[in-house]
Write a protein that holds these residues in place. Structure first.
Motif, short mmCIF file in Angstrom:
data_model
loop_
_atom_site.label_atom_id
_atom_site.label_comp_id
_atom_site.label_asym_id
_atom_site.label_seq_id
_atom_site.Cartn_x
_atom_site.Cartn_y
_atom_site.Cartn_z
N LEU A 66 0.70 -1.19 0.22
CA LEU A 66 0.03 -0.10 0.21
C LEU A 66 0.63 1.33 0.12
CD1 LEU A 66 -2.47 1.14 0.45
CD2 LEU A 66 -2.50 1.09 2.91
N ILE A 67 0.74 1.67 -0.99
CA ILE A 67 1.66 3.18 -0.94
C ILE A 67 0.49 4.84 -0.44
CG2 ILE A 67 2.42 5.07 -2.43
CD1 ILE A 67 3.72 2.78 -3.08
N THR A 68 1.05 5.38 0.60
CA THR A 68 0.98 6.18 1.79
C THR A 68 1.43 7.45 0.87
OG1 THR A 68 2.25 5.83 3.34
CG2 THR A 68 0.10 4.67 3.42
N PHE A 84 1.06 5.37 -10.01
CA PHE A 84 0.74 5.13 -8.71
C PHE A 84 0.67 6.55 -7.89
CE2 PHE A 84 5.28 5.27 -7.55
CZ PHE A 84 5.32 5.62 -6.45
N GLN A 85 -0.26 6.11 -6.93
CA GLN A 85 -0.44 7.58 -6.20
C GLN A 85 -0.89 7.08 -4.74
OE1 GLN A 85 -3.53 9.81 -8.01
NE2 GLN A 85 -4.78 7.84 -7.35
N PRO A 86 -0.56 8.03 -4.42
CA PRO A 86 -1.36 7.56 -2.35
C PRO A 86 -2.18 6.78 -3.04
CG PRO A 86 -0.16 9.39 -2.30
CD PRO A 86 -0.72 9.27 -4.05
N THR A 101 8.94 6.23 -7.12
CA THR A 101 8.43 8.72 -6.99
C THR A 101 9.09 9.08 -8.09
OG1 THR A 101 7.77 7.78 -4.79
CG2 THR A 101 8.69 10.25 -4.76
N MET A 102 8.36 9.96 -9.01
CA MET A 102 8.72 10.90 -9.52
C MET A 102 8.57 12.21 -8.86
SD MET A 102 10.11 9.15 -12.10
CE MET A 102 9.48 7.65 -13.28
N ASP A 157 5.38 3.48 1.85
CA ASP A 157 5.17 2.05 1.66
C ASP A 157 4.54 1.58 2.97
OD1 ASP A 157 6.77 1.38 -1.20
OD2 ASP A 157 7.95 2.84 -0.18
N LEU A 158 3.38 0.50 3.19
CA LEU A 158 2.71 0.16 4.19
C LEU A 158 2.96 -1.40 3.51
CD1 LEU A 158 0.52 1.80 5.53
CD2 LEU A 158 2.98 1.56 6.28
#
Length: 311
Positions: A61-63, A78-80, A96-97, A108-109
């Motif tokens: 999971l991206i936060t 990707f995004q949060p 990440t950009m 990251d979780l």
């Protein structure tokens, strides 16, 4: 005479993540904390963000931040809130950009777990068999939609639990994932057959023929004759088993193999075109664009980004 040192070979293959590299300093739980279910959280940049694979499933999971995600031959944004489940030994990386100065402390979780304990347990605990189709889909990578808030709550509950309570919290999380119908597979091809064993053996033989002999010509008529079917019956049988027409399936398998070669080798695009079974470059480029949304050259160029953030 030049005295420049020779350039190091360009990295192409994903790195295998080994147990001895899983330091608590990087965010991993200690051995006495982690059992079957391992939790991990980390920021960015970090040595953990690299093109790699491992033997466990990984629920990711991206936060924070946005950028490009690489899963197998998939390249996407990707995004949060993005939630992805990758299967064992499926390479992946999130790059990440839009990194703010100084980086981010938490991005990251992650939850990692092995296949065998669940598979063996499902043989005697029927309730666990509900998760097996989910694990099968994860071989190709799954992106879930609409679960980000629930996933973050689940992750923290698992992280804060221990022993049986952790396993219970983990199963609750898996239950939500198994029940989720709003998802996409991050792979070109997925076998969907629920036919009887004999039919599965037949389709398995056909798929093995295609994948093992990609450069050879394959026709629905020829394979139908080998199976003692009419071409129309074979077409219905094949579509029910794979979710694709015969021609679409062959093209997708060939493009998937081309993606692997574009990422893992320096072979010229023209050479790859013929190696995976296309008989002209224009058709290869057209099919690649239809399936991947970019040209082979752009795919190779973008795929190099997967090494950003590596140690």
């Amino acid at each position: 005479m030049s005295t420049k040192a020779p350039l190091a070979p360009r990295q192409l293959k994903p790195e295998l993540e080994r147990e001895f590299a899983r330091s608590t300093a990087l965010g991993y739980e200690s051995a006495d904390e982690a059992g079957f279910v391992r939790c991990l959280s980390h920021g960015y940049p970090t040595p953990l963000a690299r093109w790699h694979y491992h033997d466990e499933y990984e629920l990711h999971l991206i936060t924070a931040t946005s950028g490009k995600v690489f899963v197998g031959d998939w390249i996407g944004p990707f995004q949060p809130g993005q939630l992805v489940l990758t299967g064992p030994r499926l390479p992946h990386n999130w790059v990440t950009m839009d990194l703010p100065e100084g980086g981010v402390a938490n991005r990251d979780l992650v939850i990692q777990f092995f296949h065998e304990p669940l598979a063996r347990a499902s043989e005697t605990i029927p309730e666990l068999s509900e998760v097996l189709p989910l694990l099968e889909r994860a071989k190709h990578g799954i992106e879930f939609f609409g679960l980000s808030d629930a996933a973050e709550a689940h992750w923290h509950k698992v992280k804060q639990s221990h022993g049986l309570r952790r396993f219970t919290a983990f199963c609750d999380f898996l239950g939500d994932l198994a029940a989720c119908t709003d998802y996409r597979l991050l792979s070109s091809v997925q076998l969907q057959s629920d036919d009887d064993d004999a039919s599965l053996d037949q389709i398995d033989a056909v798929l093995n023929r295609i994948t093992d002999q990609l450069a050879e010509p394959h026709s629905a008529a020829g394979l139908a004759a080998e199976l003692g079917m009419s071409e129309s019956r074979f077409s219905r049988f094949f579509r029910r088993a794979t979710g694709n027409t015969f021609t679409d399936f062959v093209n997708r398998v060939r493009i998937s193999r081309a993606c692997q070669l574009l990422m893992d080798t320096d072979q010229q695009v023209t050479h790859i075109c013929y190696e995976v079974g296309f008989n002209n470059v224009a058709n290869f480029n057209r099919r690649f664009l239809e399936i991947k949304g970019m040209t082979p050259t752009d795919f190779r160029r973008q795929s190099l980004t997967r090494f950003r953030g590596s140690s």
